[in-house]
Design a protein around this motif. Structure first.
Motif, short mmCIF file in Angstrom:
data_model
loop_
_atom_site.label_atom_id
_atom_site.label_comp_id
_atom_site.label_asym_id
_atom_site.label_seq_id
_atom_site.Cartn_x
_atom_site.Cartn_y
_atom_site.Cartn_z
N UNK A 264 -2.70 -1.45 0.31
CA UNK A 264 -3.66 -2.56 0.27
C UNK A 264 -3.36 -3.41 -0.95
N UNK A 265 -3.78 -4.70 -0.87
CA UNK A 265 -3.70 -5.62 -2.00
C UNK A 265 -2.30 -5.71 -2.59
N UNK B 89 0.51 1.18 -7.12
CA UNK B 89 1.93 0.91 -7.25
C UNK B 89 2.19 -0.01 -8.44
N UNK C 128 4.93 -2.35 -10.26
CA UNK C 128 6.18 -3.06 -10.00
C UNK C 128 6.32 -4.16 -11.05
N UNK D 135 0.90 -3.74 -8.23
CA UNK D 135 1.11 -4.49 -6.99
C UNK D 135 0.69 -3.62 -5.81
N UNK D 136 -0.61 -3.45 -5.67
CA UNK D 136 -1.15 -2.77 -4.52
C UNK D 136 -1.48 -1.31 -4.76
N UNK D 137 -2.12 -0.74 -3.72
CA UNK D 137 -2.50 0.66 -3.76
C UNK D 137 -2.53 1.19 -2.34
#
Lengths: 122, 435
Positions: free
Chosen positions: B324-325, A6, A8, A13-15
């Motif tokens: 996640x994360x 992702x 942002x 900012x994350x997956x």
């Protein structure tokens, strides 16, 4: 299985496997291997504005983490020494009869060493 | 078959051995002939009533797949289905679906098919659709929906076409008939010997004519030269219109009885044959089901694949890494679970967990909430706050219904940074269609 990273505010900012539907966010499709690598250590990858690349500052980050871990260990030891020093003040006993060193002096010396080490890490 | 006996033996009379033997030989020959016919399945010697009796006994009512059956009473034959636009699945009706599939794949009659969208549009617009919809992915056939009249054709390309109601254009020739418009008026006048012009007046206008006003300006003299008049003559047909323009006796009394063209009819059900040996197929399916049940009798379940591993009242075990994360700071993320939950119009419950850490600044707070469109809100699943300059772990689990939009939201409603290490779902269960 489809995996995404992702983006942002022009940064990762994350997956995950779900599509992120927030406005102004992008879903970059990735392989399961990259997903596993990223979630294992998110600092290893960055978004350079067009693609996901390995973070060129990754070694610096690793070093910083090691320092932070050592700092946290020192802070934890200082916390324990503070408790011991409170007890030493209350009980005021001699630790070494030959030198006349008290328990409080003994702990104070350890605190000084740890603080010196902590300052050197900063 | 009739067996003729050569000798008729009379009671009380002495029978001759050769006559008795001849009778037995004739009977033996008759029996052998009958056996030979049965062995060859030669029932040509059966009468029509015997054949009907056999058919009635074994229940033969053979019909072709796709045949249309009209009935003024509801029929309960499992091989028939109303032409009501229903979706026919394979299984018990595999013969029908395969028959349609074969037509579809071989392009034998492409015009009997249309898309699902075109089918729905036709039904919404005209109330019926004569086309089939074949779904090769789900192996289903949508039947035509017909509640009007059927019309024959010899043209394969127009099968199932919907012909809208219509009438030829009307041309009309109108005659005057007895209608008449009449009128008259008089002009009275005189002419003196000394005058050049004739003087006169309008008198007794009638019928379609009438007289109005008078004027002395610019008119010819009437009578003596001191008085002059001028009148306006009007013509108005309605003052005299009489008679009739046509004979309306040819207008049919049924005009206006219907909003469209409608001959006199009797309503009946229209069925299509979707199985002509239904009992056999259903029995086969029951046999298959029994075989499957027997295989599962020990409730082992080891031969089930992951996607269908139900472990309690419809829960399906399937692990899914939603995200996640992720870093959240007084914000929330909406994740779409469409790639995880079945693609249908049902709502589902999911079991999941989420865990992570707060930021590493003293006082950092993680206030983690989960939500969906079904609960129309979010609820807290975890909360943690640091007291020193180091991260604090937090975590929580949840069961939450997910709507047909398939969105699950994850938020941190404190004004501090929180890190989500893992946001996972482990199982789902269908709970219904309503949110």
């Amino acid at each position: 299985m489809t995996y995404y990273i992702y983006i942002e505010n022009d940064a990762i900012n994350g997956a995950g496997q779900a599509v992120l539907e927030n406005e102004n966010c992008s879903n970059i499709e990735i392989t399961q291997d990259l997903f596993n690598l990223y979630t294992n250590d998110p600092d290893k990858y960055i978004w350079n504005g067009s693609e996901i690349i390995e973070n060129p500052d990754y070694q610096t980050i690793i070093h910083s983490r090691e320092i932070q871990i050592e700092k946290n260990q020192i802070l934890e030891e200082l916390e324990n020494l503070d408790k011991k020093r409170v007890r030493a003040i209350c009980e005021n006993e001699i630790k070494d009869q030959e030198t006349g060193q008290t328990w409080l002096e003994f702990y104070n010396n350890q605190v000084l060493e740890l603080r010196a080490r902590l300052n050197s890490l900063s | 078959m009739t067996v003729s006996i050569p000798y008729s033996l009379v009671p009380g009379s002495k029978a001759k051995a050769e006559e008795v033997n001849a009778n037995f030989v004739a009977l033996k020959n008759g029996i052998e002939t009958l056996d030979a016919n049965k062995a060859n399945k030669d029932f040509s010697n059966l009468t029509a009533s015997e054949i009907d009796a056999v058919k009635e006994t074994i229940g033969v009512t053979y019909k072709n797949i796709g045949e249309i059956v009209y009935s003024t009473i509801p029929l309960t034959d499992g091989g028939l289905h109303l032409l009501d636009g229903a979706l026919i699945r394979s299984g018990a009706y595999a013969d029908f679906v395969n028959y349609i599939k074969n037509i579809y794949l071989t392009d034998a009659a492409p015009n009997i098919f249309c898309s699902e969208e075109a089918w729905q549009t036709s039904v919404n617009t005209y109330g019926e659709c004569g086309k089939f919809v074949y779904d090769s992915e789900n192996e289903t056939v949508r039947l035509p929906k017909i509640d009007g009249l059927l019309q024959g054709t010899t043209d394969l390309s127009v099968l199932g076409n919907l012909i809208q109601a219509g009438l030829p254009s009307i041309t009309h020739t109108h005659t005057r008939g007895s209608m008449d418009i009449t009128g008259k008026f008089y002009v009275r006048g005189y002419k003196t010997a000394s005058e050049t012009n004739t003087n006169g007046s309008i008198y007794e206008p009638g019928g379609a004519f009438s007289r109005s006003g008078n004027s002395t300006s610019g008119a010819y003299a009437v009578g003596d030269s001191s008085t002059k008049y001028q009148y306006t003559m009007n013509f108005k047909a309605s003052n005299s219109w009489s008679g009739s323009t046509s004979n309306n006796s040819s207008v049919n009394s049924v005009y206006g009885n219907s909003s469209t063209v409608q001959p006199q009819t009797v309503k009946c059900f229209i069925y299509i044959v979707i199985a002509n040996n239904t009992k056999t197929e259903i029995q086969s399916n029951i046999d298959d089901i029994l075989t499957d049940l027997n295989a599962k009798a020990d409730l082992d379940g080891t031969n089930m694949v992951q996607s269908v591993k139900h472990f309690d009242s419809g829960w399906v075990k399937s692990t899914y890494d939603v995200a996640s994360s992720v870093s959240l700071n007084n914000s929330s993320n909406n994740y779409n679970l469409s790639s995880y939950l079945p693609d249908d119009n049902y709502c589902y419950e999911v079991i999941g967990s989420v865990h992570g850490t707060t930021g590493s600044t003293s006082g950092d707070n993680a206030d983690i909430h989960i939500g969906s469109s079904v609960v129309d809100a979010t609820y807290r699943v975890a909360c943690a706050k640091t007291r020193a300059s180091s991260s604090v772990s937090w975590g929580g689990s949840f069961v939450i219904p997910i709507g047909t939009d398939r969105i699950i939201s994850l938020g941190n409603y404190s004004s501090n940074s929180a890190n989500v290490s893992n946001f996972r779902i482990f199982a789902y269960k269908r709970i219904g269609t309503n949110q």
